[in-house]
Design a protein around this motif. Structure first.
Motif, short mmCIF file in Angstrom:
data_model
loop_
_atom_site.label_atom_id
_atom_site.label_comp_id
_atom_site.label_asym_id
_atom_site.label_seq_id
_atom_site.Cartn_x
_atom_site.Cartn_y
_atom_site.Cartn_z
N GLN B 511 0.83 -1.20 0.00
CA GLN B 511 0.00 0.00 0.00
C GLN B 511 0.86 1.25 0.00
O GLN B 511 0.60 2.20 -0.72
N SER B 512 1.89 1.22 0.85
CA SER B 512 2.75 2.40 0.95
C SER B 512 3.43 2.67 -0.38
O SER B 512 3.44 3.82 -0.86
N VAL B 513 3.97 1.63 -1.00
CA VAL B 513 4.67 1.84 -2.27
C VAL B 513 3.68 2.32 -3.33
O VAL B 513 3.97 3.25 -4.10
N PHE B 514 2.51 1.72 -3.36
CA PHE B 514 1.49 2.13 -4.34
C PHE B 514 1.16 3.61 -4.17
O PHE B 514 1.19 4.38 -5.13
N ASN B 515 0.89 4.00 -2.93
CA ASN B 515 0.51 5.39 -2.70
C ASN B 515 1.66 6.37 -2.91
O ASN B 515 1.43 7.54 -3.19
N LEU B 516 2.88 5.87 -2.77
CA LEU B 516 4.04 6.75 -2.95
C LEU B 516 4.52 6.79 -4.40
O LEU B 516 5.50 7.45 -4.72
N THR B 517 3.86 6.03 -5.28
CA THR B 517 4.31 6.03 -6.68
C THR B 517 3.22 6.41 -7.68
O THR B 517 3.52 7.03 -8.69
N VAL B 518 1.98 6.04 -7.41
CA VAL B 518 0.93 6.25 -8.42
C VAL B 518 0.24 7.59 -8.21
O VAL B 518 -0.27 7.86 -7.12
N LYS B 519 0.24 8.42 -9.23
CA LYS B 519 -0.44 9.71 -9.13
C LYS B 519 -1.00 10.08 -10.50
O LYS B 519 -0.43 9.77 -11.53
N SER B 520 -2.12 10.77 -10.45
CA SER B 520 -2.72 11.24 -11.70
C SER B 520 -2.16 12.62 -12.03
O SER B 520 -2.06 13.47 -11.16
N PRO B 521 -1.81 12.84 -13.28
CA PRO B 521 -1.31 14.18 -13.65
C PRO B 521 -2.42 15.15 -14.02
O PRO B 521 -2.14 16.27 -14.42
N TYR B 522 -3.67 14.72 -13.92
CA TYR B 522 -4.78 15.49 -14.48
C TYR B 522 -5.71 16.10 -13.44
O TYR B 522 -5.87 15.55 -12.34
N ASN B 523 -6.37 17.17 -13.82
CA ASN B 523 -7.51 17.69 -13.08
C ASN B 523 -8.77 17.02 -13.62
O ASN B 523 -9.34 17.43 -14.63
N PHE B 524 -9.14 15.95 -12.99
CA PHE B 524 -10.32 15.20 -13.38
C PHE B 524 -11.31 15.11 -12.23
O PHE B 524 -11.98 14.11 -12.04
N GLY B 525 -11.37 16.14 -11.36
CA GLY B 525 -12.25 16.06 -10.20
C GLY B 525 -11.67 15.08 -9.19
O GLY B 525 -10.50 14.69 -9.29
N PRO B 526 -12.47 14.72 -8.18
CA PRO B 526 -11.98 13.79 -7.16
C PRO B 526 -11.39 12.53 -7.80
O PRO B 526 -12.06 11.89 -8.62
N THR B 527 -10.16 12.23 -7.45
CA THR B 527 -9.43 11.14 -8.12
C THR B 527 -8.94 10.14 -7.09
O THR B 527 -8.34 10.53 -6.07
N THR B 528 -9.21 8.87 -7.32
CA THR B 528 -8.69 7.85 -6.42
C THR B 528 -8.06 6.71 -7.21
O THR B 528 -8.55 6.32 -8.27
N HIS B 529 -6.96 6.21 -6.68
CA HIS B 529 -6.33 4.98 -7.15
C HIS B 529 -6.23 4.07 -5.94
O HIS B 529 -5.72 4.49 -4.90
N GLU B 530 -6.71 2.86 -6.06
CA GLU B 530 -6.75 2.00 -4.89
C GLU B 530 -6.17 0.63 -5.21
O GLU B 530 -6.42 0.08 -6.28
N LEU B 531 -5.41 0.12 -4.27
CA LEU B 531 -4.76 -1.19 -4.46
C LEU B 531 -5.41 -2.25 -3.58
O LEU B 531 -5.71 -2.00 -2.41
N ASN B 532 -5.66 -3.41 -4.15
CA ASN B 532 -5.92 -4.60 -3.36
C ASN B 532 -4.98 -5.69 -3.85
O ASN B 532 -4.45 -5.61 -4.96
#
Lengths: 215, 764
Positions: B511-532
């Motif tokens: 989770q930590s690595v995912f959250n520390l690496t994945v980011k959206s470069p866009y203004n697309f309103g509320p944005t979430t990326h989630e790992l399972n």
């Protein structure tokens, strides 16, 4: 143990080993010549590409007995008197190598191509199957074109009648199938092993088999 | 085709207030290109909807690793000046082809004012006292070594100047170090002559002051690799080419027919022991080790063994079951707002072998009270700590020599080879060299975990108002931790050391690595990326660019589909929604470099994608010929990258060329079919990584000039955008949605026999 002699990078060498030992392991483990790399052992990755009588071949699927009396050149034998081959120079100029592991084979494949033609087409270069997992293909292509241009400018006479598709036909060496010497040996061993049932042994994890067998 | 640009009209208004330049291309027939020139604040409809910043935007994995190294940062670099003036800089990092021994040498040469050719960067052995400072990953070598190296180099320079000042009886401020010599006081002294005096305790050098950017001579200039000459002459030594102690035996391991299977019974040990050259057989946790005089003999013995096996951990898994298992743990997308338009996609990605050219290889010489190992290792501290624990050896009794590796792509984050070699050497009481066959390396080595994704863009009034991305990956093994055993143990949930795959998972670390690496470069309103993650116990490791090629890759595919829905140009649409002007500059340059918008025949198309990670930015554009959709070829590529400060543009280009190979391969044809708990693929004839015939003949790369105060990461940057550009190009060329990767993925080969890994059935 049988002896096999051949010329390796200009010098005569003799190897005491079974005739069906692959040339790759003869070179690496018996003669300490480590430029040709293991990458697959079955002539797929081509990391061991070297030359036999001036044409490319793959030591990993060639039996030691099949090079007896012939001339083997590895990457170590390409530079003459400390002067790099134009292909090696082009490799440096284009800064091709990343991890570098496949590059001896890539260079030997390129030299083989340029021995056949000093005007390689992009299709000729596409036909080089050597794998570069780092993806240096673009610079390999540039290096081959630039080495070819250099050879043309030097007016080096283009060899004739070698023909395209200069992959040394492995059939000529009796190794056209993938049944290598080592594998054949193993196959025979399996046959022997399956027939004998007097040497069964139960083992547990971490048990030293030799110890359990008393030696 | 070389395109000469001739402006047709200086500027023409696009239908949606977007401005383009139109060009006539110098081509055999008329071809027109439009190039994005600039943009208004928004595209059609309402203004863009700002997004929440995701964690990695402000603080990423590299920042975290740099923070973790702070306690030992001052000890990281060992810089020596020899009497001949040569500077050697030992760094706690691993070179596997990224070119760090060249780029780090450039940093030292610049800061010290010595010629680059006088500087050699070497790889430190395991230094357990460095704690969290000896891990090579996260594209972090340049970022993490930037300050420590410059400080060390500047400190060395200060000491040399102080020594010269004493000798010349002048103030050090009157002296200068230039190009390897100290100049001043009417004298010129080569630094080698000062190296002894400079080491004298009590010397008082001036405080370290790092150079201003304007004074840097090498940084930002293209430099060829320092180790290339050894490589092109065959003199370069990888682990397998070393003979560090006499009498090293060769060993191979007969491995189970399913992942993590264990030995129940060796049926024919006595017969195999009688084979030529065989020196011993040893059961180890990963199989039966065959020790012999040569590798050829070890291979013969390995293949001749008849072994009965206990079940492994994933015996009933195949790609279908993996997909179902991933979909079962993936969080469902939240319900779409009533009346909203949504663009959605479900994606799946197969396992991908790291498949470095050099298979897992290691040398070990373990005596009853300790010993040595040699291997390509990116986490050597945890390697020795694990080996010591595993073999019951005292702490500090094992030395790990870090050998430059023949590729990694994430694989050498683990030290499987070194651990195996240590076990075998310990059992045999002899030094051994252990090598995986290619078949074993592909099947029992490590791989990028398979993943499943659901992505949804919610569109209202012509704008993206929300972005949701739910992922599920097969568990990524992070048990190297931060490179030492404390964090490594923390990732394993109490697994005994050396267990092949963690039990229960290291989900928190993931989770930590995912959250520390994945980011959206866009203004697309509320944005979430989630790992399972599924806890399925395959052999995995982070793969180049970790979660981003799949996650950001799927994002970029949906971005194209949203643009299509809104009838907007994919380049203009991205630019209108970017969160950072640096992003715009990179994508605009890429579109220009690749002649975005060029008219092409049916079945041939361009594709473009964008990615930012580790403080660096890239865009990739490709042209694909998919007139035969089953045999597409990427024919052209244009790549632009912004590293903040490019250290060695030549090396950066190499890494981008490699990222392009990864992108082409993983989008189109390279993946693993798991069948009954093991991959079917066993060599490059079956695992279809790009070869020369698959690689574009026309590649243009542009590196943006320095524009930041610190460099970003570079080694992994190129994968995600290249992957998505190829996928988007294929979709545009064929008119099909791209959802399952690799796109062309038949079992077009006869697999090698499982269990033996025998290569006797070879389909080519």
């Amino acid at each position: 143990m049988p002896k096999y002699s051949f010329t390796l990078n200009g010098e005569k060498v003799t190897v005491n080993a079974p005739g069906d030992l692959s040339v790759l392991w003869a070179l690496r483990d018996k003669l300490g010549v480590t430029g040709p790399k293991y990458g697959c052992g079955i002539n797929v990755c081509k990391a061991c590409t070297s030359h036999l009588d001036g044409k490319k071949f793959n030591p990993c699927v060639t039996n030691l007995r099949d090079v007896a009396g012939r001339e083997v050149t590895t990457i170590e034998g390409l530079a003459k008197d400390g002067k790099l081959h134009p292909v090696q120079e082009a490799w440096l100029e284009q800064d091709v190598a990343q991890c570098g592991y496949c590059q001896p084979g890539q260079i030997m494949a390129a030299v083989d191509l340029l021995r056949r033609t000093h005007n390689p087409t992009d299709a000729d270069i596409d036909a080089i199957e050597n794998v570069c997992r780092c993806g240096s293909y673009f610079r390999i292509r540039e290096a081959i074109h630039s080495a070819a241009a250099k050879l043309r400018a030097q007016g080096v006479v283009e060899p004739t009648a070698v023909g395209k598709g200069g992959e040394l036909a492995a059939t000529g060496l009796g190794t056209g199938t993938a049944l290598t010497g080592a594998a054949a040996l193993a196959a025979a061993a399996i046959v022997r092993a399956v027939r004998s049932d007097d040497d069964e042994l139960d083992v547990d994890l971490d048990v030293d088999l030799d110890g359990a067998l008393g030696g | 085709m070389t395109a000469e640009l001739t402006p047709l009209s200086p500027e023409s208004e696009g239908t949606s207030r977007r401005r383009f330049l139109t060009y006539v291309l110098a081509a055999p027939t008329l071809a027109v290109a439009t190039t994005w020139l600039g943009h208004e604040a928004s595209a059609d409809g309402l203004p863009v909807v700002p997004s929440n910043p995701e964690m990695a935007e402000d603080y990423d994995l590299g920042d975290f690793l740099i923070q973790a190294q702070k306690p030992t940062e001052s000890q990281m670099v060992v810089l020596t000046v020899a009497k001949d003036g040569r500077v050697t800089c030992q760094v706690p990092r691993e070179e596997v082809g990224q070119g760090i021994t060249t780029s780090l040498a450039m940093i030292v040469a610049d800061e010290m004012d010595v010629p680059l050719e006088h500087v050699t960067v070497t790889l430190a052995p395991a230094r357990p006292e460095l704690l969290f400072s000896q891990i090579t990953g996260g594209s972090n070598t340049i970022r993490s070594m930037w300050t420590p190296l410059r400080t060390a180099a500047s400190g060395a320079k200060g000491a040399l100047l102080a020594a010269a000042a004493e000798e010349l009886h002048v103030d050090a401020s009157k002296l200068q170090l230039r190009n390897g010599v100290v100049v001043g006081g009417g004298r010129v002294i080569p630094i080698g002559e000062l190296s002894e005096a400079a080491a004298r305790p009590g010397l008082r050098p001036a405080p370290v002051q790092l150079k201003a950017a304007a004074d840097l001579k090498y940084i930002g200039t293209p430099q060829n690799r320092k180790d290339a000459h050894l490589m092109v002459t065959g003199a370069f030594k990888y682990t397998n080419d070393h003979e560090p102690v006499p009498g090293i035996l060769r060993a191979m391991v007969r491995r189970p027919p399913t992942l993590n299977g264990t030995v129940k019974r060796v049926v024919n040990a006595a017969a195999v022991r009688k084979m030529p050259g065989i020196k011993g057989l040893y059961v180890i946790p990963t199989g039966v080790a065959v020790v012999a005089e040569t590798f050829g003999q070890a291979l013969d013995g390995k293949e001749a063994l008849v072994v009965e096996w206990n079940a492994g951990t994933v015996d009933d898994f195949d790609n279908k079951k993996i997909k179902a298992s991933l979909e079962a743990v993936r969080t469902p997308l939240s319900p779409a707002p009533p009346g909203a338009t949504v663009v959605e996609g479900e994606f799946d990605f197969a396992f991908v072998s790291h498949a470095p050219m050099e298979t897992n290889t290691a040398i070990a010489d373990i005596k009853p009270d300790g010993g040595q190992v040699w291997a390509g290792m990116k986490t050597p501290i945890v390697a020795v700590q694990t080996i010591e624990q595993d073999l019951g050896l005292p702490s500090g009794s094992v030395t790990a020599h870090v050998i430059q590796g023949g590729g990694s792509f994430g694989r050498r984050l683990f030290f499987d080879g070194a651990l195996e070699a240590a076990r075998i050497s310990h059992a045999a009481g002899k030094p051994v060299k252990v090598m995986m066959t290619r078949v074993d390396d592909m099947r029992h080595g490590r791989a990028r975990p398979a993943s499943s994704h659901a992505v949804r863009a919610t569109v209202a009034d012509g704008q993206v108002v929300a972005w949701e991305h739910r992922t599920a990956f097969v568990e990524t093994d992070w048990r190297h931790g931060l490179g030492e055993i404390l964090t490594a143990t923390g990732t394993g949930y109490g697994d005994p050391p050396g267990v092949p795959v963690s039990i229960g998972g290291d989900f928190t670390f993931s989770q930590s690595v995912f959250n520390l690496t994945v980011k959206s470069p866009y203004n697309f309103g509320p944005t979430t990326h989630e790992l399972n993650e599924t806890p399925d116990q395959f052999h995995t490791a982070a793969f180049r660019s970790v979660y981003s090629p799949n996650t950001r890759g799927a994002d970029e595919i949906i971005v194209d589909e949203v643009a299509k829905l809104l009838k907007q140009d994919p380049v203009a649409f991205r630019i209108a929604h970017f969160r950072d002007p640096r992003y715009t500059a990179v994508l605009e340059k890429c579109a220009e470099l690749g002649h975005w918008g060029k008219k092409l025949p049916k079945g041939v198309a361009q594709g473009i994608a964008f990615h930012a990670e580790y403080k660096s930015i890239t865009a990739c554009m490709v042209e694909i010929d998919a007139r035969n959709p089953a045999k597409p070829r990427v024919t052209k590529a244009a790549i632009v990258a912004d590293y903040g400060i490019p250290i060695n543009p030549r090396g950066a280009e190499s890494q981008l060329l490699g990222g392009l190979a990864d992108g082409i391969s993983t989008a189109l044809r390279a993946g693993l079919h798991i069948d009954k708990g093991l991959a079917l693929e066993g060599s490059y004839s079956q695992f279809h990584y790009a070869r020369q015939r698959d690689y574009p003949r026309d590649v243009k790369i542009h590196i943006m000039p320095a524009n930041q105060s610190e460099p970003g990461g570079g080694g992994e940057l190129g994968v995600a955008a290249a992957f998505a550009a190829v996928a988007n190009a294929y979709a545009r060329a064929t008119g099909k949605k791209v959802r399952s990767f690799p796109l062309i993925f038949p079992v077009d080969f006869k697999p090698f026999t499982k269990g033996t890994g025998s290569t006797r059935v070879q389909p080519r």
